[in-house]
Motif scaffolding. Structure first.
Motif, short mmCIF file in Angstrom:
data_model
loop_
_atom_site.label_atom_id
_atom_site.label_comp_id
_atom_site.label_asym_id
_atom_site.label_seq_id
_atom_site.Cartn_x
_atom_site.Cartn_y
_atom_site.Cartn_z
N GLN A 218 0.83 -1.21 0.00
CA GLN A 218 0.00 0.00 0.00
C GLN A 218 0.86 1.25 0.00
O GLN A 218 0.55 2.23 -0.68
CB GLN A 218 -0.91 -0.01 1.22
N GLN A 251 -9.82 -12.19 3.84
CA GLN A 251 -10.37 -11.63 5.08
C GLN A 251 -9.36 -11.69 6.22
O GLN A 251 -9.31 -10.79 7.08
CB GLN A 251 -11.66 -12.37 5.46
N GLY A 254 -6.93 -8.79 7.23
CA GLY A 254 -7.34 -7.72 8.13
C GLY A 254 -7.44 -6.36 7.47
O GLY A 254 -7.19 -5.34 8.12
N CYS A 255 -7.80 -6.32 6.20
CA CYS A 255 -7.88 -5.05 5.48
C CYS A 255 -9.08 -4.23 5.98
O CYS A 255 -10.13 -4.77 6.30
CB CYS A 255 -8.04 -5.30 3.98
N SER A 256 -8.90 -2.93 6.00
CA SER A 256 -9.97 -2.03 6.38
C SER A 256 -11.02 -1.99 5.28
O SER A 256 -10.80 -2.44 4.16
CB SER A 256 -9.42 -0.63 6.61
N ALA A 257 -12.17 -1.39 5.59
CA ALA A 257 -13.22 -1.23 4.59
C ALA A 257 -12.74 -0.40 3.41
O ALA A 257 -13.10 -0.67 2.26
CB ALA A 257 -14.45 -0.59 5.24
N GLN A 258 -11.90 0.59 3.69
CA GLN A 258 -11.35 1.44 2.62
C GLN A 258 -10.46 0.63 1.68
O GLN A 258 -10.55 0.76 0.45
CB GLN A 258 -10.55 2.59 3.21
N VAL A 259 -9.62 -0.23 2.25
CA VAL A 259 -8.73 -1.06 1.44
C VAL A 259 -9.54 -2.07 0.63
O VAL A 259 -9.28 -2.28 -0.56
CB VAL A 259 -7.69 -1.77 2.33
N GLU A 260 -10.54 -2.69 1.26
CA GLU A 260 -11.39 -3.65 0.54
C GLU A 260 -12.11 -2.97 -0.63
O GLU A 260 -12.20 -3.54 -1.72
CB GLU A 260 -12.41 -4.26 1.51
#
Length: 277
Positions: A218, A251, A254-260
């Motif tokens: 990232q 899953q 542990g990606c954040s909602a923004q990363v997903e």
């Protein structure tokens, strides 16, 4: 023909094929089953995904007819990445573009490294760039930096398969992966967060590598250069991996909602040319 639908998630790497197809003479793998489009679309639906990118498998060589037929069955939901000869006519590429092809794959695993300074490559990559396609590179990480440096001057978008195929047991500090991270800052590279089980370690080593790699990727590539793919039907790993397994692996990162949102919708929508209806 299947209907259009809004984008809920894009699987950026999958394969379809039939064991009845003529296979390439030189191949590392021979499938003993069919990977049908209907089965793939069923996996997408069951996991809340709407769109997918079909990639020509190496064992079919440059005969892309099965993939092209699949694209035409769900033109709004699918895009394709083909394998072609370097001297393929421009009009043949344009015909593929009209049915949803957006890139070419250079699957170099187990092959001699090409010399992109050779006559013929320049014209080929000019055609790819004119179409707005990308070049997908599949090779172990130690050789990728050399290949990427050769390709960058051609001005084509470059997409790296399966985390760059590092060896999980060597950690994120391994030389090839560190170089790949540096090259990611160029703004010309994308990377597929896919094939965690192909990282040459134990399942726990592979997942731990992916967890450690994600923040580095990232930082280097940026969220606008990372996409997720299932790698369905997980060739050579079918006995231990299924679609549910790779969802669980994603899953577990542990990606954040923004990363997903970036991995599954925003970045692949732009890279592969998907649009909301």
């Amino acid at each position: 023909m299947l209907d259009n639908c809004s984008i809920t998630g894009i699987d950026a790497h999958a394969h379809v094929f039939s064991r009845a197809l003529a296979l390439a003479g030189e191949r590392r793998y021979t499938p003993g089953y069919d990977a049908r489009l209907a089965d793939y679309l069923g996996h997408l639906h069951a996991n809340g995904l709407s769109h997918g990118v079909l990639v020509q498998p190496s064992f079919l060589g440059t005969d892309n007819r099965y993939l092209l037929d699949a694209l035409q069955q769900a033109p709004e939901r699918l895009r394709g990445v083909v394998v072609v000869e370097r001297d393929i006519p421009r009009d043949a590429l344009q015909a593929m573009a009209r049915v949803g092809v957006v890139g070419v794959r250079l699957n170099l695993v187990g092959r001699a490294l090409p010399d992109f300074a050779e006559h013929g490559w320049k014209a080929f990559f000019e055609h790819i760039a004119e179409l707005g396609w990308h070049v997908e590179l599949h090779r172990d990480v130690d050789d990728l930096p050399h290949l990427v440096r050769q390709l960058l001057p051609f001005g084509v978008k470059l997409v790296i398969d399966h985390f760059g195929r590092p060896e999980a047991r060597l950690g994120v500090e391994q030389h090839g992966f560190a170089q790949l991270l540096e090259l990611g800052r160029s703004g010309h590279l994308w990377l597929k967060v896919s094939g965690i089980y192909r990282l040459a370690g134990t399942p726990s080593q592979n997942l731990e590598f992916a967890r450690q790699a994600m923040p580095l990727l990232q930082q280097s590539f940026g969220l606008s250069r990372l996409v997720w793919g299932s790698d369905w039907p997980h060739t050579q790993h079918e006995s231990s991996i299924g679609y549910a397994s790779v969802i669980e692996q994603r899953q577990a990162l542990g990606c954040s909602a923004q990363v997903e949102q970036a991995l599954l919708i925003d970045t692949p929508r732009q890279l592969f040319g998907f649009q909301h209806p």
